[in-house]
Scaffold this motif. Structure first.
Motif, PDB file in Angstrom:
ATOM      1  N   VAL A 148       0.855  -1.191   0.000  1.00 60.36           N
ATOM      2  CA  VAL A 148       0.000   0.000   0.000  1.00 60.36           C
ATOM      3  C   VAL A 148       0.886   1.235   0.000  1.00 60.36           C
ATOM      4  N   PHE A 149       1.951   1.212   0.799  1.00 59.32           N
ATOM      5  CA  PHE A 149       2.934   2.297   0.785  1.00 59.32           C
ATOM      6  C   PHE A 149       3.455   2.535  -0.628  1.00 59.32           C
ATOM      7  N   ILE A 150       3.949   1.478  -1.238  1.00 60.43           N
ATOM      8  CA  ILE A 150       4.602   1.613  -2.543  1.00 60.43           C
ATOM      9  C   ILE A 150       3.639   2.162  -3.584  1.00 60.43           C
ATOM     10  N   GLY A 151       2.450   1.556  -3.682  1.00 62.73           N
ATOM     11  CA  GLY A 151       1.478   2.014  -4.666  1.00 62.73           C
ATOM     12  C   GLY A 151       1.018   3.430  -4.410  1.00 62.73           C
ATOM     13  N   GLY A 152       0.717   3.745  -3.142  1.00 66.20           N
ATOM     14  CA  GLY A 152       0.259   5.095  -2.812  1.00 66.20           C
ATOM     15  C   GLY A 152       1.313   6.145  -3.081  1.00 66.20           C
ATOM     16  N   PHE A 153       2.567   5.848  -2.762  1.00 68.03           N
ATOM     17  CA  PHE A 153       3.649   6.804  -3.003  1.00 68.03           C
ATOM     18  C   PHE A 153       3.845   7.051  -4.503  1.00 68.03           C
ATOM     19  N   ILE A 154       3.708   6.004  -5.317  1.00 63.28           N
ATOM     20  CA  ILE A 154       3.890   6.172  -6.759  1.00 63.28           C
ATOM     21  C   ILE A 154       2.778   7.043  -7.347  1.00 63.28           C
ATOM     22  N   ILE A 155       1.548   6.821  -6.901  1.00 65.83           N
ATOM     23  CA  ILE A 155       0.432   7.650  -7.378  1.00 65.83           C
ATOM     24  C   ILE A 155       0.648   9.105  -6.974  1.00 65.83           C
ATOM     25  N   ALA A 156       1.097   9.326  -5.738  1.00 65.40           N
ATOM     26  CA  ALA A 156       1.345  10.683  -5.270  1.00 65.40           C
ATOM     27  C   ALA A 156       2.450  11.362  -6.088  1.00 65.40           C
ATOM     28  N   GLU A 157       3.479  10.621  -6.443  1.00 68.54           N
ATOM     29  CA  GLU A 157       4.554  11.173  -7.263  1.00 68.54           C
ATOM     30  C   GLU A 157       4.040  11.571  -8.638  1.00 68.54           C
ATOM     31  N   SER A 158       3.119  10.786  -9.186  1.00 67.98           N
ATOM     32  CA  SER A 158       2.531  11.130 -10.487  1.00 67.98           C
ATOM     33  C   SER A 158       1.680  12.394 -10.380  1.00 67.98           C
ATOM     34  N   ALA A 384      -1.283   1.709  -9.241  1.00 68.02           N
ATOM     35  CA  ALA A 384      -0.003   2.327  -9.603  1.00 68.02           C
ATOM     36  C   ALA A 384       0.506   1.799 -10.942  1.00 68.02           C
ATOM     37  N   SER A 385       0.253   0.525 -11.214  1.00 74.90           N
ATOM     38  CA  SER A 385       0.701  -0.071 -12.481  1.00 74.90           C
ATOM     39  C   SER A 385       0.016   0.570 -13.676  1.00 74.90           C
ATOM     40  N   LEU A 386      -1.205   1.072 -13.476  1.00 76.05           N
ATOM     41  CA  LEU A 386      -1.897   1.751 -14.579  1.00 76.05           C
ATOM     42  C   LEU A 386      -1.091   2.938 -15.086  1.00 76.05           C
ATOM     43  N   LEU A 387      -0.326   3.563 -14.186  1.00 73.54           N
ATOM     44  CA  LEU A 387       0.464   4.726 -14.583  1.00 73.54           C
ATOM     45  C   LEU A 387       1.581   4.352 -15.552  1.00 73.54           C
ATOM     46  N   PHE A 388       2.003   3.101 -15.525  1.00 75.69           N
ATOM     47  CA  PHE A 388       3.033   2.628 -16.450  1.00 75.69           C
ATOM     48  C   PHE A 388       2.417   2.066 -17.741  1.00 75.69           C
ATOM     49  N   GLN A 398       6.030   6.900 -24.381  1.00 79.88           N
ATOM     50  CA  GLN A 398       6.040   7.705 -23.166  1.00 79.88           C
ATOM     51  C   GLN A 398       4.748   7.447 -22.395  1.00 79.88           C
ATOM     52  N   PHE A 399       4.891   7.002 -21.170  1.00 83.83           N
ATOM     53  CA  PHE A 399       3.729   6.675 -20.364  1.00 83.83           C
ATOM     54  C   PHE A 399       3.582   7.704 -19.231  1.00 83.83           C
ATOM     55  N   THR A 400       2.545   7.565 -18.443  1.00 84.81           N
ATOM     56  CA  THR A 400       2.210   8.578 -17.437  1.00 84.81           C
ATOM     57  C   THR A 400       3.355   8.816 -16.474  1.00 84.81           C
ATOM     58  N   ILE A 401       4.049   7.757 -16.104  1.00 82.71           N
ATOM     59  CA  ILE A 401       5.152   7.878 -15.169  1.00 82.71           C
ATOM     60  C   ILE A 401       6.238   6.885 -15.577  1.00 82.71           C
ATOM     61  N   SER A 402       7.474   7.224 -15.317  1.00 76.98           N
ATOM     62  CA  SER A 402       8.585   6.337 -15.646  1.00 76.98           C
ATOM     63  C   SER A 402       9.115   5.679 -14.368  1.00 76.98           C
ATOM     64  N   TRP A 403       9.935   4.668 -14.541  1.00 78.59           N
ATOM     65  CA  TRP A 403      10.504   4.038 -13.358  1.00 78.59           C
ATOM     66  C   TRP A 403      11.411   4.999 -12.588  1.00 78.59           C
ATOM     67  N   ASN A 404      12.121   5.875 -13.307  1.00 71.87           N
ATOM     68  CA  ASN A 404      12.952   6.864 -12.619  1.00 71.87           C
ATOM     69  C   ASN A 404      12.109   7.785 -11.749  1.00 71.87           C
ATOM     70  N   ASP A 405      10.890   8.121 -12.229  1.00 70.18           N
ATOM     71  CA  ASP A 405       9.970   8.904 -11.402  1.00 70.18           C
ATOM     72  C   ASP A 405       9.577   8.112 -10.159  1.00 70.18           C
ATOM     73  N   ALA A 406       9.215   6.853 -10.371  1.00 67.68           N
ATOM     74  CA  ALA A 406       8.752   6.018  -9.258  1.00 67.68           C
ATOM     75  C   ALA A 406       9.858   5.780  -8.239  1.00 67.68           C
ATOM     76  N   ALA A 407      11.095   5.759  -8.696  1.00 66.11           N
ATOM     77  CA  ALA A 407      12.216   5.486  -7.787  1.00 66.11           C
ATOM     78  C   ALA A 407      12.450   6.615  -6.801  1.00 66.11           C
ATOM     79  N   ARG A 408      11.796   7.771  -7.006  1.00 67.46           N
ATOM     80  CA  ARG A 408      11.982   8.905  -6.100  1.00 67.46           C
ATOM     81  C   ARG A 408      11.114   8.814  -4.851  1.00 67.46           C
ATOM     82  N   ILE A 409      10.274   7.812  -4.739  1.00 61.52           N
ATOM     83  CA  ILE A 409       9.386   7.724  -3.584  1.00 61.52           C
ATOM     84  C   ILE A 409      10.182   7.479  -2.307  1.00 61.52           C
ATOM     85  N   ASP A 410       9.517   7.599  -1.172  1.00 60.36           N
ATOM     86  CA  ASP A 410      10.192   7.539   0.123  1.00 60.36           C
ATOM     87  C   ASP A 410      10.445   6.090   0.537  1.00 60.36           C
TER      88      ASP A 410
END
Length: 558
Positions: A148-158, A384-388, A398-410
């Motif tokens: 839940v942390f991982i998915g929520g953080f990725i959505i927030a980053e997007s 969160a996977s929908l963003l990819f 080019q998709f909604t978010i990249s892995w480099n974007d997702a890697a910035r989460i906490d």
């Protein structure tokens, strides 16, 4: 007076004072500080080293902070060893775990090293010192809540990447009548911040709202300067202090509304489930928290406006400022729309089990099937996977978010959660939790549900003033649960109260990242933060204890 001299109005007592030098006033100095604060809080970075907070602290605060971390560096190992030696009556695994826990708690409270590093070091020591096998220890990192942390953080980053946070904030400020009143601007900012932080990390929300608030304050100072014929330092306005504190405090209060709103919520909820087997569903949590958060927000508005009374009730020109900012945002792009789809998917699937439970009474094959399939961790990962998968420019992949974007989460919070679940589980399996609960019950003489709930809340608030709120949860919840069980009362209620209390910590810049972010603007004098924080801490403790006990009983958690 030289050309570099600047007359300014002291917003604290409405008297004229004089400062010298070109950098004494104006938006430029403020913008420099706020940019640094935004960078420090950007991307959900919850844990800061000394050099990262040094620039926002006064010399006296720097000395105190340096002393706290240095003392903790040596006190942690010594305290752990001492506790190990003085509890020989425990079984050997429990005795070793007691020493490790004291070491961890001291390092968490003093932040001698980054809190996530302490967390993973602790579970490594658990394996090395043979408290538990490595397979058992590290398997707990597969807890569904971690996802839940991982998915929520990725959505927030997007959301941050595609500007949905700013779009929402300026949309609310553009509502008729909001921008013309100083009090309504403060309240609206608080409402925006609280709602955003219910789904985005408190740190990211404060980092996003702070530059918007600084822009409005600077604009207002310019309008007043033109009207009064003097240059006004925006950092000296009581309106600025109230607005900045509303951003910091509103983020912490709003984060209580949902399980994903703040890391302490997920960590504490996971600890409750691990220790008691009781699960608090997403929808049930929202029903529990909503009236408490609403009362907290009303109290927050009253306290901040009363203690930091704006210089003028009506302000002119903010509507135009907001209109220009929204115009610069332009129409929502495909990335923003895709993010909304992913976010809506997560929210709908998260609340579906609760809605089905209300319809079916929480019984039947349909309800059981929905609960089994709509696991919150699985839902978060799917959303969160929908963003990819949802494209912005499919031709160029080019998709909604990249892995480099997702890697910035906490990732630090994720490590802390896994370690917290592990230590909480070992407290039970080694028998240490039961022994701690019985000893504390005898020592404190607190055995009633009200007394335990009040004690848990007060301790959590006090600890959160000196260390991370996530660390506060990791310290208090594993202790209060066995304490309640030893007293023969339901541990869920005091544990939830401790979770809520851990999100408080409003007195000092180092108490929470949102506090540090707004303090870095220079618009919040330290004594005003302390004064407002003390009052709101006391009011918050009362609301938490009363609210959690009442709502838990209504929802059948008690």
């Amino acid at each position: 007076m030289s050309s570099d001299d600047v007359r300014r109005r002291d917003a604290g007592n409405d008297t004229e004072t004089t400062t010298t030098g070109p950098t004494a006033t104006g938006p430029t100095a403020t913008a420099d500080v706020t940019a640094r604060a935004a960078d420090a809080g950007h991307g959900g970075g919850t844990y800061r080293t000394f050099d990262e907070v040094e620039e926002i602290l006064s010399p006296a605060e720097q000395r105190l902070e340096r002393l706290r971390r240095t003392v903790g560096l040596f006190l942690g190992p010594l305290g752990g060893l001492l506790v190990y030696l003085v509890v020989p009556t425990l079984d050997e695994p429990a005795q070793r775990l007691a020493g490790i826990l004291v070491f961890v708690i001291i390092y968490w409270i003093t932040e001698a090293i980054p809190i996530p590093v302490t967390a993973v070091l602790a579970i490594s020591l658990v394996v090395i010192l043979e408290v538990a096998p490595a397979a058992d220890v590290f398997s707990l990192f597969g807890n569904p809540t971690l996802f839940v942390f991982i998915g929520g953080f990725i959505i927030a980053e997007s959301m941050r990447k595609h500007g949905l946070d700013r779009r929402f904030a300026f949309g609310v400020l553009a509502l008729p009548g909001v921008g013309s009143s100083a009090v309504r601007v403060i309240v609206a900012f608080g409402a925006i911040t609280a709602l955003l932080s219910a789904f985005i990390s408190n740190t990211a929300t404060a980092a996003m709202m702070m530059p918007i608030g600084v822009g409005i304050v600077t604009f207002l100072a310019g309008v007043r300067a033109a009207q009064e014929g003097v240059e006004i330092d925006p950092r000296r306005l009581r309106f600025a202090t109230a607005l900045m504190l509303m951003i910091a405090y509103g983020a912490s209060v709003g984060g209580l509304l949902t399980p994903i709103g703040s890391p302490p919520n997920l960590i504490g909820r996971g600890l409750i489930e691990e220790a008691t087997g009781d699960t608090i569903p997403f929808f049930t949590w929202m029903l529990l928290a909503f009236p408490i958060v609403l009362l907290m927000f009303v109290a927050l508005c009253v306290i901040l406006v009363a203690l930091n009374r704006p210089e003028a009730r009506r302000i002119e020109g903010v509507d135009e400022y907001v209109r220009l900012e929204r115009q610069q945002l332009g129409p929502m792009g495909r990335g923003g729309r895709n993010t909304l789809i992913a976010f809506a998917t997560a929210v709908v699937l998260w609340v579906t089990p609760g809605v089905v439970g209300l319809i079916t009474g929480g019984e039947g094959d349909v309800y059981d099937a929905v609960v089994a399939r709509m696991n919150e961790g699985a839902v978060a990962v799917v959303a969160a996977s929908l963003l990819f998968l949802l494209p912005i420019d499919f031709k160029h992949r080019q998709f909604t978010i990249s892995w480099n974007d997702a890697a910035r989460i906490d990732w630090g919070t994720i490590l802390l959660f896994g370690a917290g679940i592990t230590l909480g589980s070992l407290l039970g399996s080694t028998g240490l939790a039961e022994r701690m609960g019985g000893a504390l019950s005898d020592l404190l003489g607190v055995s009633s549900l009200f007394g335990l709930t009040l004690l848990a809340t007060v301790i959590a608030v006090i600890i959160s003033e000196t260390t991370s709120n996530t660390a506060s949860v990791g310290v208090v919840v594993p202790i209060v649960i066995p304490l309640a069980e030893a007293a023969g009362v339901n541990p869920v209620i005091p544990a939830v109260a401790a979770i809520f209390g851990a999100s408080f910590g409003f007195m000092l810049p180092v108490s929470t990242p949102p506090n540090a972010i707004v303090y870095g603007t220079g618009m919040v004098p330290i004594m005003r933060m302390v004064r407002s924080g003390v009052v709101f801490d006391v009011v918050g403790i009362i609301l938490i204890v009363a609210g959690v006990m009442v709502m838990a009983t209504v929802l059948g958690l008690g």
